[in-house]
Design an enzyme around this catalytic site. Sequence first.
Site, PDB file in Angstrom:
ATOM      1  N   ASP A   1       0.817  -1.212   0.000  1.00 43.64           N
ATOM      2  CA  ASP A   1       0.000   0.000   0.000  1.00 43.64           C
ATOM      3  C   ASP A   1       0.850   1.260   0.000  1.00 43.64           C
ATOM      4  O   ASP A   1       2.018   1.245   0.389  1.00 43.64           O
ATOM      5  CB  ASP A   1      -0.918   0.019   1.231  1.00 43.64           C
ATOM      6  CG  ASP A   1      -0.126  -0.072   2.527  1.00 43.64           C
ATOM      7  OD1 ASP A   1       0.883  -0.803   2.553  1.00 43.64           O
ATOM      8  OD2 ASP A   1      -0.501   0.595   3.503  1.00 43.64           O
ATOM      9  N   GLU A   2       0.256   2.326  -0.421  1.00 39.10           N
ATOM     10  CA  GLU A   2       0.776   3.679  -0.251  1.00 39.10           C
ATOM     11  C   GLU A   2       2.246   3.840  -0.639  1.00 39.10           C
ATOM     12  O   GLU A   2       3.066   4.252   0.173  1.00 39.10           O
ATOM     13  CB  GLU A   2       0.602   4.120   1.211  1.00 39.10           C
ATOM     14  CG  GLU A   2      -0.840   4.124   1.628  1.00 39.10           C
ATOM     15  CD  GLU A   2      -1.013   4.598   3.066  1.00 39.10           C
ATOM     16  OE1 GLU A   2      -1.917   5.401   3.306  1.00 39.10           O
ATOM     17  OE2 GLU A   2      -0.233   4.153   3.935  1.00 39.10           O
TER      18      GLU A   2
END
EC number: 3.2.1.52
Lengths: 545, 549
Positions: free
Chosen positions: A341-342
């Site tokens: 993620d991210e």
Amino acid sequence: MIATLKFTTLLLAVVVCRATQDYGYKDVEEPTLGDSQYGSLWPLPQKVQMSTVAFKLSGVSFQIVDAKESSSGASCSLLQNAYRRYDEYIFPISRMQGQNKKKAFASDVSELQVWITSADSECDNYPSVTSDESYELSVDSPVAVLKAPKVWGALRGLETFSQLVYEDEYGAKSINRTEIQDFPRFTHRGLLLDSSRHFLPIKVILANLEAMAWNKFNVFHWHIVDDPSFPYMSRTFPQLSQQGAYHPYTHVYTPSDVKMIIEFARLRGIRVVSEFDTPGHTQSWGKGQKDLLTPCYSGASPSGSFGPVNPILNTTYDFMAMFFKEVSTVFPDAYIHLGGDEVDFSCWKSNPDIQKFMAQQGFGTDYSKLESFYIQRLLDIVTTTNKGYMIWQEVIDNGVKLKSNTVVHVWMGNKFEEELQKVTEAGFTTILSAPWYLDYISYGQDWQKYYKVEPLSFNGTDAQKKLVVGGEACLWGEYVDATNLTPRLWPRASAVGERLWSDKDVKDTNDAYSRLIQHRCRMVQRGIPAEPLFTGYCAHEYKGV
Amino acid sequence: MFATLKFAALLLAVVVCWATQDYDYNDAEIDEEPTLGDSPYGSLWPLPQKVQISTVVFKLSGASFHIFDAKASSSGASCRLLQNAYRRYDEYIFTSSRKQGQNKSKKALASDMSELQVWITSADSECDSYPSVTSDESYKLSVDSPVAVLKAPKVWGALRGLETFSQLVYKDEYGAKSINRTDIHDFPRFAHRGLLLDTSRHFLPIKVILANLEAMAWNKFNVFHWHIVDDPSFPYLSRTFPQLSQHGAYHPYTHVYTPSDVKMIIEFARLRGIRVVPEFDTPGHTQSWGKGQKDLLTPCYSGASPSGSFGPVNPMLNTTYDFMSMFFKEVNTVFPDAYVHLGGDEVDFSCWKSNPDIQKFMEQQGFGMDYSKLESFYIQRLLDIVTTTNKGYMIWQEVFDNGVKLKSDTVVHVWMGNKVEEELQKVTEAGFTTILSAPWYLDYISYGQDWQKFYRAEPLSFKGTDAQKKLVIGGEACLWGEYVDATNLTPRLWPRASAVGERLWSDRDVRDLNDAYSRLAKHRCRMVQRGIPAEPLFTGYCAHEYKGV
């Protein structure tokens, strides 16, 4: 579900007063209080039939025993440990000693027989996403019978049995004649704890595994490392925690700690799914592993800071192969959470070597292609360890090629229904966390918000809905550590627990409120500081500070 | 204030990492985050008025260091308040490293700080008194080798100075207890620095109250505002009216405060320089009183007949005032503080309006339809009763707003969130002393570092003369009890209340958030190490994490 009558007096007397002071602040919608016909059962079993006939449990003679026909005997430590645990829950202090031979009365329930019906009890296995957690419980005099195909169902049934026991007006342990058939609605019922932003002492993790079992959770998603610290002590790369943990030996999880946590969880039918999030969220990895992270540039020269994992070096993949080989042996679960993620592209963009690599690969300036390139190779590496993987939703959003058994973890708060629709349309199994970020606190009874969520409310075929295997409550670690994690988690996570276990139609907030306050007092009595839902009291308040 | 150099290594290592994850969440408003850096003031909290810290470092030997009475002190070994405090602070300073049985043998080294002399300078140390709103809490602390001296006119200042001294001690890189040469002149900005706990909505076990009194002392709070009873339950065991708790508590003996409990709490607080101001809120917020005291509450009517439910205290019966005068006579003897908080907030008129006897009474009194006149009528009589007990009183702002006649020494408690400054202006214009709670309702939680919001509040930002501003004698952090009990109260309170503690103690100009953040992160780890589960401000760690669950 049928329940013919109420309990007379509940084991855990709870009174909630409705008088409320309005401080001129926002109002909170409050459920009406009344005794639930299901007493203090939480999460509510699939089928419950209770009679008004009450039996007594004698502290002298009552016992939990293996049924003669059971495929699991005295050698099953998982069950024997569970019997001891539940005996203590049922008779916290009132157990009389040394007089076990006394004859039971006619109106007593003198034993609970636990009967594992299938040939393989799975007593020595690890639980998995396909574990059978179903059970049938029949409470009658003189014998109550708990039948389950596997030990996993027996664990769930023991918890249910303990929740049926109450004190009558004279303080005698009592239980009503009851028939229960039960099984989980979703197979993946998880809780994420983050031991990187704050180190969580073993004791705190164990206490919360205990509370998870009381709420029929079955997955501990261990977000073990992240940017701030790397507390996982790797045998292959000990320098990772040596340099990356908050402290090299007071704030780490040694291999023994990890082993203990996994076994403690197994004994409660809880899987431990570890998350080693890459290529982002890896600042702490860089402290102990040279050249693992991408050097960021400021103009023509390195700025001294680092970005995500460096995806252009072969050494990166050599490292990952060795690291995940270790992880795959340390964590027995069939799945590893790989994060994904991210990922912040700015550092990659600043680095001239990365830019060159992008050009060579023909990625243009689309850095999500570089991210996919990395993830793809990582997934190939993990596949060779024979593990399945879970990933955060961005990985699929970015079009990375995934194995068909990948579990996609939906966490973004906006449009999660659309995301579920897309993910399941693509044929992937998925779990939901978006509505259950428990680190976001607010004034009032926010458990109701978590409770009202319906994971299958998205548009999709029956086949698509079957791909939603469950969900996870997430308690990210920015603002919680040993001081406040437990009361902040319970009973708020209990709301998620019932949503994932009980039938879709179990959604009466008033009934839930009544059961949940009793359930929370039970957790308090068992030693977990579960916070109050609202004004009121428990017969036995928390003994700590 | 100036501090010439930083501490070398702090007793309580704290690292806070800035890497933060943005979860793409919709609404959660996160406060701006302060930058982390070591404060020149180390872990001092609340920051003293004048601090001068040198780079010269002394060691404290676990074998030889002692706190004791200066020869010239007016307070000697018979002052148990101080002796108890010495023991407490000795334990804080030498958590586990104290060596036993060698006190006499070892000679102190030249660079050691071998003793802290505590010198009470005024003739009356007030050792056996109760603290009051006029208690002198000032002190001077001079840390030098071989002797550190703590001078204070009264024991109250000595208590504050001992806390400050303990906050100056840190471990050097080899783990040795160290302290820098330091000079401190200190006194509180506000005389009333309180914390409200509510034992009615949830019963708080004695243990929880004591633990939080302890933490209050570490944060230099000096008033425990005990909101002891309210609608949901009446845990105060009254000797005169035992049926009040018998019927009004959640449980007649497991969920009550006996006279012994109350006594113990008051003494525990006194030993820490903390006043205990009880609140017996009337005429509203009294549902639980009605359970044990017949005819005390107003019967509500539904049409022509009683509905079976009850409203506020019945203001038209003489029995009400007889009861109140006996009750407050008892309260007056049980609670030694010069003040009692009489509440007076949020009176709901609907029940009074429904009752035909009340209607008739209103007519007789010529109140028309103005029920606030009836409220004033009641409060006026109550105040007269309490005045005869020689107590001063505190009241919530509505009583003042409704124009009830008040004694000149009444303390008006401002709590309403809207128009705080106007209210302070009005109250002080009318010449009343006042305390502020409106910005400090700690029961209202939100995501992120809300301590900053509490920290930024400035009690004297309202328009008014200097004389008016002097009437603001302090404030209170309030943790109402709807959502807190023994399970979660303590971590929810600390270190959020610490922000209020510094606002009320330190100079008005102490408001650098970055500096505060650095000190507070260490202060919270110190609280954790001393056994209080004070929650984290943000990502990071304490060298010694909390040992409980």
